[in-house]
Scaffold this active site. Structure first.
Site, PDB file in Angstrom:
ATOM      1  CG  ASN A 241      -1.899   1.172   1.196  1.00 32.82           C
ATOM      2  OD1 ASN A 241      -1.523   2.329   1.257  1.00 32.82           O
ATOM      3  ND2 ASN A 241      -3.177   0.842   1.076  1.00 32.82           N
TER       4      ASN A 241
ATOM      5  CB  THR B 190      -5.819   1.763  -3.559  1.00 32.74           C
ATOM      6  OG1 THR B 190      -6.256   3.043  -3.084  1.00 32.74           O
ATOM      7  CG2 THR B 190      -6.840   1.205  -4.526  1.00 32.74           C
ATOM      8  CD  GLU B 191      -5.798   3.842   1.623  1.00 36.92           C
ATOM      9  OE1 GLU B 191      -5.080   3.145   0.884  1.00 36.92           O
ATOM     10  OE2 GLU B 191      -5.381   4.840   2.238  1.00 36.92           O
ATOM     11  CG  ASN B 192     -10.003   3.675  -3.297  1.00 33.61           C
ATOM     12  OD1 ASN B 192      -8.824   3.370  -3.136  1.00 33.61           O
ATOM     13  ND2 ASN B 192     -10.480   4.074  -4.445  1.00 33.61           N
TER      14      ASN B 192
ATOM     15  CB  SER C  61     -10.578  -2.277   1.647  1.00 32.19           C
ATOM     16  OG  SER C  61      -9.357  -1.691   1.256  1.00 32.19           O
TER      17      SER C  61
END
Lengths: 236, 226, 236, 226
Positions: free
Chosen positions: D30, D53-55, D95
């Site tokens: 990340n 990606t955290e989304n 996520s």
């Protein structure tokens, strides 16, 4: 290159050690990774702690692993069924431990293990013997019991499609515990019906992203427990 | 109590049919194993009900024809099912999020004992040599919107299953709203059991005698349309 | 017959009341249900508590709802961005409250709300100002902070396909908070690009089962926030 | 301290290239917003790295060509991305289960301050009129396997960003393992900062002077291959 493919079930389970904690997928026979379990029987690890919703049927798969005295303790919600004789016999003789967990709590503990949540509160089992000696707490006037995460050294899971990156889909109600068990194990070992190229699974329909998966082994025509039991098959 | 066993009462199908009438149109429903499973066949015409099974299927339909069973398409009773249009699959944590999170409107369970305060015992006799097995029952009673029970009024030995206090290990405390038996429809009220409806040809006194706790009788007591 | 379809966004949001708590989907503009938010602005409910990852951009969508002084309090992880001026201005003037929550904690609180888990422990924010006045606890020698579930009266969510039963798929990274917000709201209101017949979504690829959804409204060519902002659009 | 600003040092691309060499083959990574984003372009040949990606995207690739951006295919910095074969989408709770659950091997973040004990401050100046915004930083530092920082060695005003104790609000305590700056590669050891590598043409004394905490020097101090 990342390549999580393993040649066969034997290679996939080769490093499971005595005393390991193992999550085994399946609800009844749906999603039961029979070939991986049989490879584990051949491999010989013992003194295992196994979490699985049931305890297997007949003398194959999980029931055979238990019959082979490899399991020290079962963590499960429903350790009996019409064709389940192995576990009840050993349990009555005191030769296997049982941690009985409500099914939803079992699922949530495993999911919590995978999600980095060490404890959570649930209304399930409050006021029953399964909540005895557990911390309870009231929120907005309702009582809840605190439950701990469940994590494991390995998971044995059956899925449908897989790629070398470990991305998975499942088949119908065989999905059940698979996705969360992959999350909660240090190494998730997955047998799939078919291995496809990366991109062979639409990113929108990946159920388990490969980050949760350690090894993928193709088992094209996996046995069905009920068929083996009907045939009177005994493993090994 | 052998004389009591001769009472007239509803068949299992009739019990299921009566219970089915309580399920509102549009409800998300979870049916326990056993008599509760029979309910699905009796939903009154014009109502659409969506069935949830805790092993990860929403929107399933009747069993498939013999020979068309899919071992990977089963319900919580491990029986083969079919899918209706609009069905979906999901994993176990999501399935119990539906249950625990209050998204299942109506749940019909079997029972070993129901107490006058709504306590339910339906998973273990507590006998020392019994293999305890709880499944999803404790989650269902903790989370489903309305929990009702279908059960024979008495055990095979004639002992009441509706009792003052459960002697078997509990599934949940004060969770049962209504009980459908072969003899009656009984509500669990703050004051205890209330007889709402009675099976055709059954006397109120018979129901009272076969109930192990005080049984009030509704002023508008009705006969069950079986 | 179950039919969760609603004629238009105005009808979909008609019963939102003053003071309600509303989850609004989207991460930046991806997944932001602009048409539903605009309908909410037209509808007039005020004193709202809104949980959303961001606070909107320009003078449309969530930013416009905030600019219209309808939001008493924002619960979010990242209330600023290059084009976000509405929230900062009101916040500096003390005209809007902010509950700042780490993004993963926000997601987990919402998921917990939908899953009937009133509280859980997380390692995120331990030892920071965001954990002040919160219970902390050690498990296996590591500290965790206890966080509460987040539930809401309504959710406004953007999805891709929907059917009359409420089953949904999403589009790429517009999925983000949608599935969990549908779970955590008493009534999830979802705008979809297209409504299909039941069965038009493969049961294996349904992302949000209809049980979590209250209303579905078709918005075929949903606006993109960045386009509106670039055009200088102001709503209403 | 204006004289210190004349020091030779690495460019942002060179910092990113050096950091990229630390990412092992097969890692799930990340990358934070800013200089960390540059790292993806510098992964050494022969290594396969999967970006999270955290989304809700795993396995994304470089930005699309101008004009081909999809507003619903973005990263946590809200910039357009593309997908590589084997990518997947998932919701926010999943996520962050990846992050919090320890499934992300390597995380590269920017920093406002890093303390000698590994404390990180990278989300707020704590100024009364600042709009506090934390995003996923606190989750990443709590859950990712190895957390490293890329940052200029000093602020625009020349103040050290590597300090004895953070004065800004913390993102997490004792979380940073290594810091890549324009001047040096510095490890956070139990005893404090340790200078591992130094930029070509930069003196050790310069790095020490621009570091706000004691800086030990590794016996095998190397020059960064920029």
């Amino acid at each position: 290159m990342i390549d999580k493919r393993v040649a066969d079930p034997a290679a996939a389970v080769a490093d499971i050690k005595d005393g390991d904690t193992i999550l085994i997928g399946g609800f009844g026979e749906a999603g039961s990774p029979i070939e991986l379990i049989h490879a584990l029987i051949d491999q010989g690890a013992r003194d295992l702690v196994v979490a699985s919703n049931n305890t297997g049927n007949g003398q194959v798969g999980l029931a055979a692993l238990i019959a082979a005295k490899r399991v020290r303790k079962m963590i499960c919600s429903y350790p009996r069924s019409s064709n389940s004789r192995v576990f009840p016999e050993l349990y009555r003789k005191g030769e296997i431990e049982l941690e009985l967990v409500p099914q939803g709590t079992l699922a949530e503990r495993i999911r919590a293990g995978g999600a980095g949540i060490p404890a959570f509160f649930t209304p399930s089992s409050v006021g029953t013997v399964l909540a005895e000696n557990k911390e309870t707490r009231s929120f907005e006037g309702r009582d809840y019991v605190m439950e701990r995460w469940l994590r494991a050294d390995f998971a044995l899971v059956k899925a449908e499609l897989g790629d070398r990156l470990g991305n998975l889909t499942y088949n119908k109600s065989a999905r059940n515990f698979g996705p969360i068990m992959c999350m909660a194990a240090r190494t998730a070992i997955v047998q799939v019906s078919r291995i496809v190229e990366p991109g062979g699974i639409d990113p929108e329909v990946v159920v388990t992203p490969g980050v949760f998966v350690g090894r993928v082994v193709e088992v094209p025509n996996a046995a069905h427990e009920s068929v083996l039991v009907a045939q009177g098959v005994t493993y090994p | 109590m052998s004389a009591d066993l001769t009472h007239t009462g509803l068949t299992r199908e009739q019990m299921a049919r009566r219970a089915a009438r309580d399920i509102p149109d549009g409800a998300y429903v979870n049916l326990g194993i056993g008599i509760p499973e029979l309910v699905a066949a009796h939903i009154p015409p014009g109502r659409e009900v969506v069935y949830h099974t805790e092993n990860g299927v929403m929107g399933f339909g009747p069993p498939p024809p013999k020979g068309e069973e899919d071992p990977e398409l089963i319900n919580a009773g491990k029986k083969a099912i079919t899918l209706l249009p609009g069905a979906s699959f999901f994993h176990h944590a999501d399935s119990f999020a539906m249950i625990r999170g209050g998204h299942i409107d109506f749940c019909i369970l079997g029972a070993m004992q129901v107490a006058a305060n709504g306590d339910l015992a339906n998973w273990s006799t507590g006998a020392p040599d019994a293999i305890p097995a709880v499944g999803g029952a404790m989650d269902l009673v903790a989370g489903a919107g309305r929990i009702v029970v279908i059960t024979e009024h008495v055990t095979k030995d004639g002992a009441p299953k509706l009792v003052e206090t459960c002697t078997y290990p509990l599934t949940g405390r004060a969770v049962v709203a209504r009980v459908f038996t072969d003899l009656a429809v009984i509500d669990v009220m703050p004051e205890g059991f209330l007889l709402r409806e009675i099976a055709p040809g059954v006397e109120v006194d018979t129901v009272k005698r076969l109930t192990g706790a005080p049984l009030a009788v509704a002023p508008d007591l009705a006969v069950i349309e079986a």
